[in-house]
Motif scaffolding. Structure first.
Motif, PDB file in Angstrom:
ATOM      1  N   THR A  47      43.529  53.609  52.008  1.00  0.00           N
ATOM      2  CA  THR A  47      42.428  53.302  51.097  1.00  0.00           C
ATOM      3  C   THR A  47      42.918  52.348  50.015  1.00  0.00           C
ATOM      4  OG1 THR A  47      40.764  54.254  49.601  1.00  0.00           O
ATOM      5  CG2 THR A  47      42.917  55.302  49.634  1.00  0.00           C
ATOM      6  N   GLY A  48      41.987  51.619  49.430  1.00  0.00           N
ATOM      7  CA  GLY A  48      42.318  50.694  48.347  1.00  0.00           C
ATOM      8  C   GLY A  48      42.444  49.251  48.781  1.00  0.00           C
ATOM      9  N   ALA A  49      42.622  49.003  50.080  1.00  0.00           N
ATOM     10  CA  ALA A  49      42.793  47.625  50.559  1.00  0.00           C
ATOM     11  C   ALA A  49      41.485  46.855  50.457  1.00  0.00           C
ATOM     12  CB  ALA A  49      43.285  47.626  52.000  1.00  0.00           C
ATOM     13  N   LYS A  50      41.610  45.559  50.246  1.00  0.00           N
ATOM     14  CA  LYS A  50      40.439  44.673  50.236  1.00  0.00           C
ATOM     15  C   LYS A  50      40.405  43.773  51.460  1.00  0.00           C
ATOM     16  CE  LYS A  50      40.279  44.672  45.177  1.00  0.00           C
ATOM     17  NZ  LYS A  50      39.223  45.674  45.080  1.00  0.00           N
ATOM     18  N   GLN A  51      41.486  43.787  52.243  1.00  0.00           N
ATOM     19  CA  GLN A  51      41.563  43.013  53.476  1.00  0.00           C
ATOM     20  C   GLN A  51      42.239  43.855  54.538  1.00  0.00           C
ATOM     21  OE1 GLN A  51      43.759  39.492  52.401  1.00  0.00           O
ATOM     22  NE2 GLN A  51      41.975  38.464  51.526  1.00  0.00           N
ATOM     23  N   ILE A  52      41.778  43.735  55.784  1.00  0.00           N
ATOM     24  CA  ILE A  52      42.348  44.539  56.861  1.00  0.00           C
ATOM     25  C   ILE A  52      43.806  44.177  57.106  1.00  0.00           C
ATOM     26  CG2 ILE A  52      41.584  42.932  58.653  1.00  0.00           C
ATOM     27  CD1 ILE A  52      41.803  46.806  58.855  1.00  0.00           C
TER      28      ILE A  52
END
Length: 260
Positions: free
Chosen positions: A219-224
């Motif tokens: 969680t927390g990512a903005k890009q895969i």
């Protein structure tokens, strides 16, 4: 909860998996109050076909994290949205200002939920990719534009959080892993309060919830791509603390003529 639970048919394993999924969902709900971030509904990785095959070749164990949820925000660029009118003139919408100060609206294609605020800010959750999230947000914006705010625009779309999960396919000795001083500054682990080890990579802004069963929630990512990079790193770390189960001991066979 499917997807994050194990395929094992034993009741004890199934109960443990459900507990892990519930704990992860509660953790995510605390990070994003007012937004339901359910786990276990991811149906496919973020890529498919030949791209997926190539990606598997670059991932340890051939494991590709599954996207579970994408949370995005949009600015409708209006002074005020009439929430009561919007909720009463659209389907699959609800508005209870005593409980939550936004209209909760749902669509099925793509399956997503929007939180539409009076200020014109909107949160979109439930999509399985950035493309789906953008498409769903555009549909929600179009509904607002048609029903109550003709001047509404679609501006400042941004992915705020990407939730993914995977299974390492081996159990992890979390107590031993937490005791390792090499990674101590990245970890938090208190099994009496939360059953998973929380591992944060500040450089990627990704937080991982690691469970003893080998399940991991990102969680927390903005890009895969950040999820993939975090997985490559954490796989090598967890492999050092893989829990090895002893093979079952053969039972002695009774000798001939000995009563059983």
């Amino acid at each position: 909860i499917p997807g994050i639970s194990s395929s094992s048919s034993s009741s004890s394993s199934g109960a443990a998996d459900v507990d892990e999924a519930r704990a992860a969902s509660q953790y995510l709900s605390q990070q994003f109050p007012g937004i339901t971030l359910s786990l276990g509904t991811g149906q496919a990785p973020a890529v498919a076909g030949s791209d997926l095959d190539r990606l598997r070749q670059t991932m340890p164990g051939g494991i590709v994290p599954m996207v579970e949820n994408v949370v995005s925000t949009v600015n409708l660029a209006v002074e005020k949205v009439d929430l009561e009118f919007l909720a009463s003139h659209t389907r699959n919408s609800e508005y209870n200002p005593r409980r939550f100060s936004a209209v909760i609206m749902r669509i099925q294609d793509p399956k997503a939920t929007a939180l539409i605020f009076q200020s014109g800010k909107m949160v979109c959750t439930g999509a399985k990719s950035e493309e789906q999230s953008r498409l769903a947000a555009r549909k929600f914006a179009r509904i607002v534009q048609k029903v109550t705010a003709p001047e509404a625009k679609f501006k400042e779309f941004k992915v705020q959080n990407l939730v993914a999960s995977c299974d390492l396919c081996f159990p992890v000795r979390l107590e031993v892993m937490f005791a390792d001083t090499e990674h101590a500054r990245f970890m938090r682990y208190d099994p009496e309060c939360f059953p998973g080890l929380i591992f944060r990579i500040d450089r990627l802004k990704v937080t991982m919830l690691i469970f003893v069963s080998g399940k991991i929630v990102f969680t927390g990512a903005k890009q895969i791509e950040n999820v993939y990079e975090a997985f490559r790193y954490i796989y090598s770390v967890c492999a050092q603390y893989k829990k090895v189960t002893a093979p079952p001991q053969p039972q002695p066979q009774p000798q001939a003529g000995t009563p059983i």
